[in-house]
Design an enzyme around this catalytic site. Sequence first.
Site, PDB file in Angstrom:
ATOM      1  N   ASP A 222       5.530   7.294   1.271  1.00 13.89           N
ATOM      2  CA  ASP A 222       4.496   7.390   0.235  1.00 13.89           C
ATOM      3  C   ASP A 222       4.230   8.825  -0.207  1.00 13.89           C
ATOM      4  O   ASP A 222       3.129   9.170  -0.645  1.00 13.89           O
ATOM      5  CB  ASP A 222       3.187   6.718   0.692  1.00 13.89           C
ATOM      6  CG  ASP A 222       3.397   5.240   0.981  1.00 13.89           C
ATOM      7  OD1 ASP A 222       4.292   4.641   0.345  1.00 13.89           O
ATOM      8  OD2 ASP A 222       2.703   4.688   1.846  1.00 13.89           O
TER       9      ASP A 222
ATOM     10  N   ASN B  11       9.280   4.197  -6.124  1.00 13.08           N
ATOM     11  CA  ASN B  11       8.519   3.227  -5.334  1.00 13.08           C
ATOM     12  C   ASN B  11       7.179   3.013  -6.029  1.00 13.08           C
ATOM     13  O   ASN B  11       6.685   3.895  -6.730  1.00 13.08           O
ATOM     14  CB  ASN B  11       8.283   3.753  -3.918  1.00 13.08           C
ATOM     15  CG  ASN B  11       7.494   2.776  -3.063  1.00 13.08           C
ATOM     16  OD1 ASN B  11       7.768   1.568  -3.070  1.00 13.08           O
ATOM     17  ND2 ASN B  11       6.502   3.268  -2.341  1.00 13.08           N
TER      18      ASN B  11
ATOM     19  N   HIS C 259       3.192   2.180  -5.158  1.00 10.82           N
ATOM     20  CA  HIS C 259       2.252   2.157  -4.033  1.00 10.82           C
ATOM     21  C   HIS C 259       0.876   1.758  -4.564  1.00 10.82           C
ATOM     22  O   HIS C 259       0.422   2.300  -5.572  1.00 10.82           O
ATOM     23  CB  HIS C 259       2.191   3.540  -3.383  1.00 10.82           C
ATOM     24  CG  HIS C 259       1.267   3.581  -2.210  1.00 10.82           C
ATOM     25  ND1 HIS C 259       1.575   2.978  -1.002  1.00 10.82           N
ATOM     26  CD2 HIS C 259       0.042   4.118  -2.057  1.00 10.82           C
ATOM     27  CE1 HIS C 259       0.568   3.147  -0.161  1.00 10.82           C
ATOM     28  NE2 HIS C 259      -0.379   3.835  -0.775  1.00 10.82           N
TER      29      HIS C 259
ATOM     30  N   SER D 260       0.233   3.968  -7.934  1.00 14.29           N
ATOM     31  CA  SER D 260       1.078   5.119  -8.254  1.00 14.29           C
ATOM     32  C   SER D 260       2.543   4.718  -8.205  1.00 14.29           C
ATOM     33  O   SER D 260       2.957   3.968  -7.315  1.00 14.29           O
ATOM     34  CB  SER D 260       0.889   6.238  -7.217  1.00 14.29           C
ATOM     35  OG  SER D 260      -0.472   6.545  -7.021  1.00 14.29           O
TER      36      SER D 260
HETATM   37  C1  GRF Z   1       2.630  -4.285  -4.292  1.00 12.54           C
HETATM   38  O1  GRF Z   1       1.245  -4.229  -4.135  1.00 12.54           O
HETATM   39  C2  GRF Z   1       3.229  -2.919  -4.186  1.00 12.54           C
HETATM   40  O2  GRF Z   1       2.410  -1.902  -4.672  1.00 12.54           O
HETATM   41  C3  GRF Z   1       3.422  -2.753  -2.707  1.00 12.54           C
HETATM   42  O3  GRF Z   1       3.798  -4.029  -2.254  1.00 12.54           O
HETATM   43  C4  GRF Z   1       3.308  -5.012  -3.136  1.00 12.54           C
HETATM   44  C5  GRF Z   1       4.461  -5.828  -3.599  1.00 12.54           C
HETATM   45  O4  GRF Z   1       4.074  -6.909  -4.376  1.00 12.54           O
HETATM   46  N1  GRF Z   1       4.384  -1.715  -2.421  1.00 12.54           N
HETATM   47  P1  GRF Z   1       5.147  -7.711  -5.218  1.00 12.54           P
HETATM   48  O5  GRF Z   1       6.197  -8.193  -4.236  1.00 12.54           O
HETATM   49  O6  GRF Z   1       5.714  -6.801  -6.246  1.00 12.54           O
HETATM   50  O7  GRF Z   1       4.394  -8.850  -5.827  1.00 12.54           O
END
Ligand code: GRF
Length: 220
Positions: A148, A110, A112, A139
């Site tokens: 998370d 994932n 984050h 991260s």
């Molecule tokens: C990103 O900021 C990611 O870290 C978070 O959700 C957002 C997704 O953005 N989990 P995208 O759809 O990849 O543009």
Amino acid sequence: MQKKRVAVLISGRGSNMMALIEAAKKPSYPAEIALVLSNRPDAAGLSRAQAAGIASAIIDHAAYGRDRECFERAMQKVLDQYGIDLVCLAGFMRLLTPWFVSRWEARMLNIHPALLPAFKGLDTHQRALSSGVKIHGASVHFVAAEMDCGPIVAQGALAVREDDDAQTLAARVLEVEHRIYPMALGLLAAGRVRLVGGRCVIDGGVSTQNTLIVPESDDR
Ligand code: GRF
């Protein structure tokens, strides 16, 4: 080298998905993006994936009501159909059950938008600004049952500016995300990430170019 087959799970615009798709175009990259799966039929990332020639699927969580596991079984079926080895969550806005998480243990990443373990959850940039941290970032971590949490594979950090608001900070962190996610997936797909005592050890180490303070051209 047999490339790992990756599914990217999205719910929205899919900019991290695109960063992974771009990285995977390199012949030497150890993974191919075999599938983009969205839980929302209206996710903007779906048309971007299609334009990039990547197979996509929609499993609409709304059709399963509160039955999360039933929704996940439907996702699992598609992942099996595509012979997926690794899963990347990229703005995928559904909590996953222990059943699904354990099925993909050490095979699901994932991203984050904060330097974990700080600022888990939502609204990370505003919370970072309100807390007054001077360093912020993103991260990539293995997905664990708790949200998370899970061993950290890679992080990228940048300096918070005095005049940042949540939007400007988010935009710069997003650039960091687009650097570290392809890097982390590449390391995992190449078999260079080992879990030792609940922590990730990267065989051969990694260049600090992407993982430490991301240098800014206009540093003041
Ligand atoms: C990103 O900021 C990611 O870290 C978070 O959700 C957002 C997704 O953005 N989990 P995208 O759809 O990849 O543009």
